[in-house]
Scaffold this motif. Structure first.
Motif, PDB file in Angstrom:
ATOM      1  N   GLY A  61     -36.390   5.321  64.493  1.00 44.19           N
ATOM      2  CA  GLY A  61     -37.782   5.477  64.910  1.00 44.19           C
ATOM      3  C   GLY A  61     -38.127   6.918  65.240  1.00 44.19           C
ATOM      4  O   GLY A  61     -37.372   7.853  64.968  1.00 44.19           O
ATOM      5  N   ASP A  62     -39.270   7.069  65.862  1.00 46.98           N
ATOM      6  CA  ASP A  62     -39.816   8.403  66.150  1.00 46.98           C
ATOM      7  C   ASP A  62     -39.100   9.151  67.273  1.00 46.98           C
ATOM      8  O   ASP A  62     -39.179  10.373  67.345  1.00 46.98           O
ATOM      9  CB  ASP A  62     -41.301   8.286  66.501  1.00 46.98           C
ATOM     10  CG  ASP A  62     -42.127   7.843  65.308  1.00 46.98           C
ATOM     11  OD1 ASP A  62     -41.706   8.076  64.166  1.00 46.98           O
ATOM     12  OD2 ASP A  62     -43.200   7.247  65.535  1.00 46.98           O
ATOM     13  N   THR A  63     -38.427   8.438  68.160  1.00 48.26           N
ATOM     14  CA  THR A  63     -37.765   9.100  69.293  1.00 48.26           C
ATOM     15  C   THR A  63     -36.302   8.666  69.406  1.00 48.26           C
ATOM     16  O   THR A  63     -35.932   7.948  70.336  1.00 48.26           O
ATOM     17  CB  THR A  63     -38.505   8.813  70.614  1.00 48.26           C
ATOM     18  OG1 THR A  63     -38.619   7.390  70.761  1.00 48.26           O
ATOM     19  CG2 THR A  63     -39.882   9.433  70.637  1.00 48.26           C
ATOM     20  N   LEU A 112     -33.423  10.801  59.256  1.00 47.27           N
ATOM     21  CA  LEU A 112     -34.702  10.579  59.947  1.00 47.27           C
ATOM     22  C   LEU A 112     -35.868  11.168  59.170  1.00 47.27           C
ATOM     23  O   LEU A 112     -36.928  10.551  59.062  1.00 47.27           O
ATOM     24  CB  LEU A 112     -34.660  11.169  61.356  1.00 47.27           C
ATOM     25  CG  LEU A 112     -33.759  10.459  62.355  1.00 47.27           C
ATOM     26  CD1 LEU A 112     -33.726  11.218  63.667  1.00 47.27           C
ATOM     27  CD2 LEU A 112     -34.192   9.025  62.564  1.00 47.27           C
ATOM     28  N   GLN A 113     -35.666  12.353  58.640  1.00 51.22           N
ATOM     29  CA  GLN A 113     -36.719  13.001  57.849  1.00 51.22           C
ATOM     30  C   GLN A 113     -37.056  12.157  56.621  1.00 51.22           C
ATOM     31  O   GLN A 113     -38.224  12.001  56.265  1.00 51.22           O
ATOM     32  CB  GLN A 113     -36.251  14.388  57.424  1.00 51.22           C
ATOM     33  CG  GLN A 113     -37.276  15.185  56.653  1.00 51.22           C
ATOM     34  CD  GLN A 113     -36.726  16.551  56.247  1.00 51.22           C
ATOM     35  OE1 GLN A 113     -35.827  17.097  56.872  1.00 51.22           O
ATOM     36  NE2 GLN A 113     -37.283  17.090  55.181  1.00 51.22           N
ATOM     37  N   SER A 135     -38.925   8.783  57.768  1.00 48.19           N
ATOM     38  CA  SER A 135     -40.108   8.934  58.603  1.00 48.19           C
ATOM     39  C   SER A 135     -41.360   8.372  57.921  1.00 48.19           C
ATOM     40  O   SER A 135     -41.683   8.737  56.791  1.00 48.19           O
ATOM     41  CB  SER A 135     -40.327  10.413  58.933  1.00 48.19           C
ATOM     42  OG  SER A 135     -41.483  10.564  59.723  1.00 48.19           O
ATOM     43  N   GLY A 136     -42.035   7.473  58.632  1.00 48.93           N
ATOM     44  CA  GLY A 136     -43.272   6.889  58.132  1.00 48.93           C
ATOM     45  C   GLY A 136     -43.085   5.812  57.077  1.00 48.93           C
ATOM     46  O   GLY A 136     -44.061   5.285  56.553  1.00 48.93           O
TER      47      GLY A 136
END
Length: 181
Positions: A52-54, A116-117, A120-121
């Motif tokens: 996730g984002d964090t 993660l990159q 992402s999204g």
């Protein structure tokens, strides 16, 4: 007495249903060890959270083996190619394939940040491995497979996650070959 026997039989059937293991179609010759469904669910939740984002880097055990398909892509990224030490070569179908074994948390985090990159999204589905994915994974590793072994499926890439059942740290990260999607 007959009622007691029926009650005991039903209790065993209920217990078996509650502990049902989400089975995997295992190719002949592959050594695959199941873990409890609770551990698999914890691993799925942890992977989902860490993608996730964090992220809190809770999967980071320092040492991470990056398999040949994923490393073939990541080796082209200068910051990842520069991760010191841990260069590994494995034999696969009479080919020598480059892999990487991170030596510390810093190397792990560089690899994880790239994952993660890439995700992402994106919509991510965490699931168990398929027969073909298991065939590939078995062919490139040199140890018995022990759950949790999960796939993080995205529109572009399917990542192989093998976590330690004791610590829930990521020990192996790879990508499913494109011809197996």
């Amino acid at each position: 007495m007959k009622q007691l026997l029926v009650l005991i039989t039903l209790s065993f059937q209920l217990a078996a249903t509650c502990q049902k293991i989400d089975s995997v179609d295992i190719p002949k010759g592959v050594v695959y060890k199941y873990c409890s469904p609770d551990i698999v669910e914890k691993a799925k939740a942890l992977i989902t959270k860490e993608l996730g984002d964090t992220p809190k880097y809770e999967l980071n055990g320092g040492i991470l083996f990056v398999g040949p398909v994923l490393w073939a892509r990541y080796l082209k990224i200068p910051a990842l190619a520069a991760i010191p030490n841990g260069n590994v070569t494995i034999n696969f179908n009479k080919e020598k394939l480059a892999c990487k074994m991170t030596q510390d948390s810093e190397g792990f985090n560089k690899i994880w940040n790239q994952v993660l990159q890439e995700v992402s999204g994106k919509e991510i589905k965490i699931r168990k491995v398929t027969y073909k994915e298991l065939q590939y994974y078995w062919a490139v590793i040199s140890f018995d497979i022990e759950e949790p072994l999960l796939i993080a499926e995205t529109p572009e890439h399917n990542y192989i996650f093998n976590l330690s059942p004791k610590t829930l740290k990521l020990v192996w990260l790879d990508e499913v070959p494109a011809n197996m999607k």
